[in-house]
Write an enzyme that holds these catalytic residues in place. Structure first.
Site, PDB file in Angstrom:
ATOM      1  N   VAL A  25       0.902  -0.979   0.093  1.00 27.05           N
ATOM      2  CA  VAL A  25       0.086  -0.404   0.094  1.00 27.05           C
ATOM      3  C   VAL A  25       1.029   1.204   0.479  1.00 27.05           C
ATOM      4  O   VAL A  25       0.806   1.798  -0.860  1.00 27.05           O
ATOM      5  CB  VAL A  25      -0.472  -0.173   1.211  1.00 27.05           C
ATOM      6  CG1 VAL A  25      -1.308   1.582   1.377  1.00 27.05           C
ATOM      7  CG2 VAL A  25      -2.002  -1.550   1.516  1.00 27.05           C
ATOM      8  N   PRO A  45       9.233  -1.677  10.588  1.00 26.84           N
ATOM      9  CA  PRO A  45      10.759  -2.349  10.377  1.00 26.84           C
ATOM     10  C   PRO A  45      10.823  -3.092   9.459  1.00 26.84           C
ATOM     11  O   PRO A  45      11.284  -3.420   9.342  1.00 26.84           O
ATOM     12  CB  PRO A  45      10.106  -3.304  11.660  1.00 26.84           C
ATOM     13  CG  PRO A  45       7.978  -3.065  11.244  1.00 26.84           C
ATOM     14  CD  PRO A  45       8.016  -2.173  10.993  1.00 26.84           C
ATOM     15  N   PRO A 172       3.133  -0.761 -32.811  1.00 23.84           N
ATOM     16  CA  PRO A 172       3.460  -1.893 -34.645  1.00 23.84           C
ATOM     17  C   PRO A 172       2.333  -1.722 -35.349  1.00 23.84           C
ATOM     18  O   PRO A 172       2.509  -2.428 -35.831  1.00 23.84           O
ATOM     19  CB  PRO A 172       4.243  -2.934 -32.997  1.00 23.84           C
ATOM     20  CG  PRO A 172       3.013  -2.967 -32.223  1.00 23.84           C
ATOM     21  CD  PRO A 172       3.487  -1.895 -31.830  1.00 23.84           C
ATOM     22  N   ASP A 195       2.416   8.045 -41.170  1.00 24.83           N
ATOM     23  CA  ASP A 195       3.137   7.175 -41.830  1.00 24.83           C
ATOM     24  C   ASP A 195       2.094   6.188 -41.808  1.00 24.83           C
ATOM     25  O   ASP A 195       1.134   6.296 -40.875  1.00 24.83           O
ATOM     26  CB  ASP A 195       4.708   6.150 -41.219  1.00 24.83           C
ATOM     27  CG  ASP A 195       6.024   6.588 -41.743  1.00 24.83           C
ATOM     28  OD1 ASP A 195       5.482   7.700 -42.294  1.00 24.83           O
ATOM     29  OD2 ASP A 195       6.140   6.357 -40.763  1.00 24.83           O
ATOM     30  N   LYS A 217       4.700   5.421 -47.530  1.00 24.88           N
ATOM     31  CA  LYS A 217       5.713   5.214 -48.787  1.00 24.88           C
ATOM     32  C   LYS A 217       6.265   3.401 -48.431  1.00 24.88           C
ATOM     33  O   LYS A 217       6.024   2.473 -47.414  1.00 24.88           O
ATOM     34  CB  LYS A 217       7.810   4.777 -47.292  1.00 24.88           C
ATOM     35  CG  LYS A 217       8.135   6.695 -47.579  1.00 24.88           C
ATOM     36  CD  LYS A 217       9.008   6.865 -46.857  1.00 24.88           C
ATOM     37  CE  LYS A 217      10.053   8.736 -46.485  1.00 24.88           C
ATOM     38  NZ  LYS A 217      11.408   8.744 -46.019  1.00 24.88           N
ATOM     39  N   ASP A 250       8.809   2.700 -33.969  1.00 25.45           N
ATOM     40  CA  ASP A 250      10.060   4.045 -33.018  1.00 25.45           C
ATOM     41  C   ASP A 250      10.607   4.593 -33.638  1.00 25.45           C
ATOM     42  O   ASP A 250      11.276   4.140 -34.508  1.00 25.45           O
ATOM     43  CB  ASP A 250      11.319   3.183 -32.023  1.00 25.45           C
ATOM     44  CG  ASP A 250      12.184   3.773 -30.960  1.00 25.45           C
ATOM     45  OD1 ASP A 250      11.844   4.446 -29.773  1.00 25.45           O
ATOM     46  OD2 ASP A 250      12.880   4.576 -31.444  1.00 25.45           O
ATOM     47  N   THR A 278       8.868  -0.843 -30.495  1.00 23.63           N
ATOM     48  CA  THR A 278       9.560  -0.815 -31.739  1.00 23.63           C
ATOM     49  C   THR A 278       8.501  -2.784 -32.646  1.00 23.63           C
ATOM     50  O   THR A 278       7.938  -3.500 -31.299  1.00 23.63           O
ATOM     51  CB  THR A 278      11.314  -1.418 -31.785  1.00 23.63           C
ATOM     52  OG1 THR A 278      11.482  -2.187 -33.119  1.00 23.63           O
ATOM     53  CG2 THR A 278      11.804  -2.252 -30.620  1.00 23.63           C
ATOM     54  N   MET A 330      11.258  -5.252 -43.260  1.00 26.30           N
ATOM     55  CA  MET A 330      11.504  -4.900 -44.765  1.00 26.30           C
ATOM     56  C   MET A 330      12.474  -6.173 -45.919  1.00 26.30           C
ATOM     57  O   MET A 330      12.683  -5.462 -46.251  1.00 26.30           O
ATOM     58  CB  MET A 330      12.364  -3.721 -44.334  1.00 26.30           C
ATOM     59  CG  MET A 330      11.345  -2.743 -43.755  1.00 26.30           C
ATOM     60  SD  MET A 330      12.501  -0.538 -43.948  1.00 26.30           S
ATOM     61  CE  MET A 330      13.508  -1.162 -42.562  1.00 26.30           C
TER      62      MET A 330
END
Length: 406
Positions: A25, A45, A172, A195, A217, A250, A278, A330
């Protein structure tokens, strides 16, 4: 019906705050107290490893003993966080005598203060109280923060204008895998340069006046040049717009993010970089492939596959001699060349390979094969970009598991 609590913000910076109990807690409550600048003293303690870590970092003082009368002297605020209700009651009684507001984590109604379900958004501290109904207050807080982050509660008119460009890693593909900060900045954007590999579903949540620029792209198809993208970022930012460059994965992992940062820096445009999850690691994880595993892979190498091995800066012969994991981004169209150079360099033909197309999205496809058969299997199954290829023993671990829920 009992009276409602009075919700107030406390300036605890530099003021003594006592926390009694060092368990889970306290572990939950301490970070926000420390972030508020409180001079926190823990009386307990024992403490959890995480709390001990905060002590070791100098974030708070630990009195390693049980609570005793007088511990609240000169305190401004106290939290009872032990699992012993008698100890908590004794602390609350002392707090009442010395007129210090006290939170009882075990019995909120018996303390003189309660901790709201709280969270932060762009300088706003949101707190919700529900008369002790903690699940209700937490649910309302979460819904309100989500609405602010996603732009469903208007804040752009009153929030301070943001300068320049934010390079946001969108993760991703699954829109839920963008970072909290990334989503928050996206909701504040005036212009979004997106993108095709970014979390495209999030574009539908943007306000109608947000300009969206397609920077897709597409491999061997129509593509916006990097110079055109850079120009768009700089020109819109210099026009006084807050620009979010929404990228897949990323920004700095084969994403040309640093090229965009350089272009902005040379033009005098401030840049905020928001790292993303990533795809090199998250997409294999979504296909039940751990890129490392104890006793199986002691290294993982991420390689760009958009250039053939003979023309690449990568030492493929050295990769072939490694026994760990190779993640190829890729590289679907050249998989036959990568497989050939790895086999020629010593990788067994039977090395497991997993190819994942459109990872983490509703269109995800997974192909499990071997290094020798990978190229032909990809062609036969019609696997297309974007896809990630994992080469190494870890790619075969899923076959040893019972059927898993995806």
């Amino acid at each position: 019906m009992s009276e409602q609590h009075y919700l107030v913000g406390l300036d605890l910076a530099g003021r003594r705050v006592v926390v009694v109990g060092g368990g889970t807690v306290a572990q939950r409550r301490l970070p926000r107290l420390v972030a508020a600048g409180a001079a926190v003293e823990l009386v307990s303690p024992e403490a959890t490893p995480s709390v001990e870590g905060m002590v070791a970092a100098g974030e708070l003082v630990w009195h390693r003993r049980p609570y005793r009368a007088g511990d609240l002297a000169e305190a401004w605020y106290v939290l009872c966080c032990t699992s012993d209700s008698e100890v908590n009651a004794a602390v609350a009684e002392e707090a009442e005598r010395v007129r210090v507001f006290c939170v009882r984590a075990d019995a909120g109604s018996e303390g003189s203060a309660v901790t709201p379900a709280s969270g932060e958004y762009e300088g706003l501290l949101v707190g919700v109280l529900a008369g002790g109904a903690h699940q209700r207050s937490a649910a309302v807080r979460d819904a309100l923060l989500d609405a602010l982050r996603e732009g469903r509660v208007p804040d752009r008119a009153t929030a301070p204008a943001l300068p320049g460009v934010a390079l946001v890693g969108g993760g991703p593909g699954d829109p839920e895998l963008i970072t909290v900060r990334g989503r928050r900045l996206l909701a504040r954007a005036d212009v979004v340069v997106a993108d095709r590999l970014g979390p495209r579903d999030l574009l539908d949540e943007l306000a109608p006046d947000v300009e969206v620029i397609d920077a897709a792209k597409i491999p061997y198809g129509r593509a916006a040049s990097q110079d055109a993208i850079n120009d768009a970022l700089v020109s819109h930012a210099k026009a006084g717009k807050f620009v979010v460059r929404l990228k897949g994965g990323d920004p700095y992992l084969f994403g040309r993010g640093f090229e965009e940062l350089i272009a902005c820096a040379e033009a005098g445009v401030p840049v905020t970089v928001v790292p993303g999850i990533t795809s090199a690691f998250s997409v294999p994880a979504a296909a039940q492939v751990p890129v490392t595993h104890r006793g199986v892979a002691h290294e993982v190498v991420v390689v760009s596959g958009h250039i053939a091995p003979a023309e690449s800066l990568t030492d493929w012969d050295a990769l072939a001699r490694l026994g760990g994991t190779i993640v190829i981004l890729m590289g679907v169209d050249k998989l036959d060349q990568f497989a050939a150079v790895l086999i020629a360099g010593g990788r067994p033909k039977t090395t497991p390979v997993t190819v994942i197309q459109d990872g983490t999205t509703r269109n995800q496809r997974v192909l499990r094969t071997t290094l020798e058969a990978a190229a032909s299997d990809v062609l036969a199954q019609g696997i297309r970009p974007p896809a990630i290829t994992v080469v190494g023993p870890v790619a075969g671990l899923a076959a040893e598991l019972p059927e898993l829920v995806g």
